[in-house]
Design an enzyme around this catalytic site. Structure first.
Site, PDB file in Angstrom:
ATOM      1  CG  HIS A 117      -0.127   0.103   2.516  1.00 28.52           C
ATOM      2  ND1 HIS A 117       0.437  -1.007   3.110  1.00 28.52           N
ATOM      3  CD2 HIS A 117       0.218   1.153   3.310  1.00 28.52           C
ATOM      4  CE1 HIS A 117       1.084  -0.645   4.209  1.00 28.52           C
ATOM      5  NE2 HIS A 117       0.972   0.668   4.350  1.00 28.52           N
ATOM      6  CD  GLU A 118       3.885   4.703  -0.665  1.00 30.14           C
ATOM      7  OE1 GLU A 118       3.314   5.755  -0.317  1.00 30.14           O
ATOM      8  OE2 GLU A 118       4.995   4.371  -0.234  1.00 30.14           O
TER       9      GLU A 118
END
Length: 690
Positions: free
Chosen positions: A601-602
């Site tokens: 994820h970011e």
């Protein structure tokens, strides 16, 4: 210099020990306002060539020579604290506007501590100040004066009067205003919602919003509701929803939709700090929160991982305050008292907060740790209250000694009323009206009461099972706990029994339910746990985003493979995947959350378009460099677009991947539809699941 600043200077010159929290409490304002007062004091000190006021362990320290400031105050003394004529007019206007029945001149004079003739002389000015906002004053013969007009106009006038009184530091006037709520608590609510909603208020706007909330609570305590308001969209409305949800819970007042819209209108017009942006590292902070709860649970020996409300509230709190420089917290006697009474929780946070310290890149101070502990204390109290109304029977075939040992262990973690200890063959005789739950060490047959089977040793898994059993009880078993997710759990199986292809209908029903609970009056209808009706795990992770037995030569290939379904559907941009890989290269395998499970994820600004999840089961596990958590077989890519849409699904996914039974079912799945069935089964039995 205004009166409050003058008072602070006088008390410092006299050597009185003072703190920001103390001054805020005494004057009924926020600590931000007191800091602004200190700036005014510092300006006067600077004009005299003196150093500014400083701080030492939270206490204000006056510079040498501060007594030289006193002659500049033009002989101000305690008499200056009496109501000035303009303050008297404002106070009378506030009293009239707040009244629900006619007020006589004698009553006004008594409240203002002046003569009736003084009120008569002020009457034209009082009526003019009320008429200026569009309200009217009717004189009713033999009864008194009655203000007529909309509640929104009354709120506007009360807000103007309250702001002026608080900013000028006029205690007598403030004491006459119908303000409600604890200003420190309300300030904390607003502060914690600024970050998640991307609205950072200036000090002036912050004080305006805080003062309005005090006006709002005061009016709602008197059942004075605002009229219908036009809709307001975007971040102001979302922030107003969340702020008033917590205000309703904390102050025990209803907050209908019209109140949300009026506050949203106020937020929409508020001045904000330049560079105002929503935090983009929301998913990272939420996973930091998840790991922190997990580690503190281990330290305390109490499993809090299934408490969605704790996850939601604590992640919101950390979003608001986790910054390179510490945030100033209200340091109050009440908070110190709560923390002193829960020193075990504070010690657990201090011992296991490395994940937070590593993320923020600095040590946490005492109050930062304390406020985290407060959220955990609230979760523990919810756990006790949830079980406190329950009458429990124990079933054990290993003798009285074993059942007594089991009872002793249960009492350490739950506030059950254990009403009976019996053998498995005796459970048929139990009366459901007398017992809410049976906890047994052996499988039961013919038991007329809900039951849960645990091991005599009571492992962490057993505590989770007990918590799940409590959540599955009918609302009548736990009075007052009819929640949105309980309603959904009762509706969903009915639909599935009578509809051949129910998923599309269920999705539409769920959308309608979300709308209903958003529109329901807070505090008068179902409990405001709107996260419970956020998209479920199986909605964000349909069969089309599931890939089984995929080959990947290394962790980079595994991440890219997991992102493919999101890319194909346009839920993320290509740069999102590059940002994940770069972040892991720079900061290590932060995306590996538990043994064999990674969640790439970011941040919100790295190329996310729409919320979604994927699941990839690798044909051969790969190393991510995560030590004891390697090798990784399951890789789930998360796309988040705000701080809340994905939150319930993320909570469910992380819990599922830690559950041995669920992982075994995933391992045995032969096709994506089998995985979806696992998700449905998990959410049906997950504590707090939908």
């Amino acid at each position: 210099m205004k009166r409050r600043s003058w008072d602070i200077a006088r008390r410092l010159a006299a050597g009185t020990p003072l703190t920001l929290a103390q001054l805020a409490r005494e004057n009924g304002v926020s600590e931000r306002t007191i800091r602004n007062d200190l700036k005014e004091v510092d300006r006067e000190l600077g004009r005299l060539g003196l150093a500014p006021v400083s701080f030492d362990h939270g206490r204000l320290v006056a510079p040498p020579g501060i007594v030289a400031l006193l002659p500049t105050l033009d002989g101000m003394d305690a008499q200056s604290y009496q109501l000035a004529p303009e303050e008297r007019v404002a106070a009378a206007a506030a009293l009239l506007v707040s009244a629900t029945s006619p007020v006589t001149l004698a009553e006004l004079a008594d409240r203002l501590a002046v003569s009736r003739n003084t009120v008569i002389n002020d009457l034209d000015a009082i009526k003019a100040s009320i008429a200026a906002v569009g309200l009217a004053v009717d004189s009713l013969p033999g009864k008194g004066l009655l203000v007529v007009g909309l509640e929104s106009l009354r709120r506007t006038l009360l807000l103007d009067i309250a702001l002026g009184a608080l900013q000028q530091g006029a205690p007598p006037l403030v004491s006459l205003l119908p303000l409600g709520g604890d200003p420190r608590m309300l300030a904390t609510i607003v502060t914690e919602q600024e970050g998640p909603h991307g609205i950072r208020l200036t000090d002036i706007s912050f004080d305006e919003v805080l003062t309005y909330l005090r006006v709002l609570v005061g009016r709602l305590e008197r059942a004075a509701f605002i009229e219908e308001q036009p809709p307001v969209d975007g971040a102001p409305f979302a922030m107003a929803q969340d702020v008033l949800r917590y205000v309703a819970q904390s102050c025990h007042v209803p907050c209908p939709e019209s109140e949300v819209r009026f506050l949203a209108w106020l937020l929409a017009g508020a001045r904000r700090l330049s560079g105002d942006e929503r935090r983009t590292d929301v998913p990272q902070i939420q996973l930091v929160t998840r790991k922190l709860v997990e580690r503190v649970s281990e330290e305390l020996g109490v499993d809090l991982n299934d408490d969605y409300e704790l996850f939601q509230n604590l992640s919101n709190h950390l979003e608001a305050v986790l910054r390179p420089e510490p945030v100033t917290y209200p340091d109050t006697d009440l908070i110190r008292e709560v923390l002193a009474e829960n020193d075990e929780v504070v010690a657990a946070v201090r011992k296991r907060d490395a994940i937070v310290r590593a993320y923020v890149g600095r040590p946490l101070d005492e109050l930062e740790e304390g406020y985290i502990a407060l959220h955990l204390c609230a979760a523990l109290e919810r756990r006790r209250l949830r079980s406190g109304t329950m009458r429990v029977a124990l079933a054990c075939n290993a003798g009285v000694g074993t059942s007594q040992l089991l009872a002793a262990k249960l009492r350490r973690h739950f506030n059950f009323s254990i009403v009976d200890e019996l053998g498995a063959h005796e459970v048929r005789l139990l009366d459901p009206s007398e017992v809410s739950l049976v906890i047994s060490t052996v499988p039961l047959e013919g038991c007329p009461v809900p039951s849960v089977v645990v091991t005599p040793l009571l492992t962490d898994e057993d505590f989770v099972r007990i918590g799940a059993a409590i959540d599955r009880l009918e609302p009548s078993s736990v009075p007052g706990d009819e929640t949105a997710q309980r309603l959904w759990r009762r509706l969903e199986p009915v639909v599935r029994r009578h509809v051949e292809a129910p998923d599309e209908l269920l999705d539409e029903l769920l959308r309608e339910l979300r709308g209903y609970f958003r529109d329901a009056e807070r505090g008068t209808g179902p409990r405001g746990d709107f996260g419970a009706l956020s998209p479920s795990l199986r909605q964000l992770l349909p069969a089309s985003r599931i890939r089984l037995d995929v080959a990947a030569r290394d962790w980079r290939a595994a991440v890219r493979t997991a992102a493919v379904p999101l890319l194909e559907e346009g839920l993320i941009e290509g740069r999102y995947v590059d940002a994940i890989l770069k972040n892991v290269d720079e900061n290590g395998p932060y995306i590996v959350l538990s043994p064999g499970f990674a969640l790439p994820h970011e941040g919100l600004d790295q190329g996310t378009v729409e919320a979604g999840l994927t699941l990839v089961r690798l044909s051969a596990p790969v190393e991510f460099g995560a030590d004891e958590l390697d090798p990784v077989r399951y890789v789930c890519c998360l796309s988040a677009v705000d701080h809340s849409t994905h939150l319930k699904a993320l909570f469910s996914l992380v819990n599922l991947m830690k559950d041995e039974r669920a992982r075994a079912a995933l391992d045995a799945a032969e096709k994506p539809e089998d995985v979806v069935a696992v998700l449905k089964d998990w959410e049906a039995r997950e504590p707090g699941g939908a």
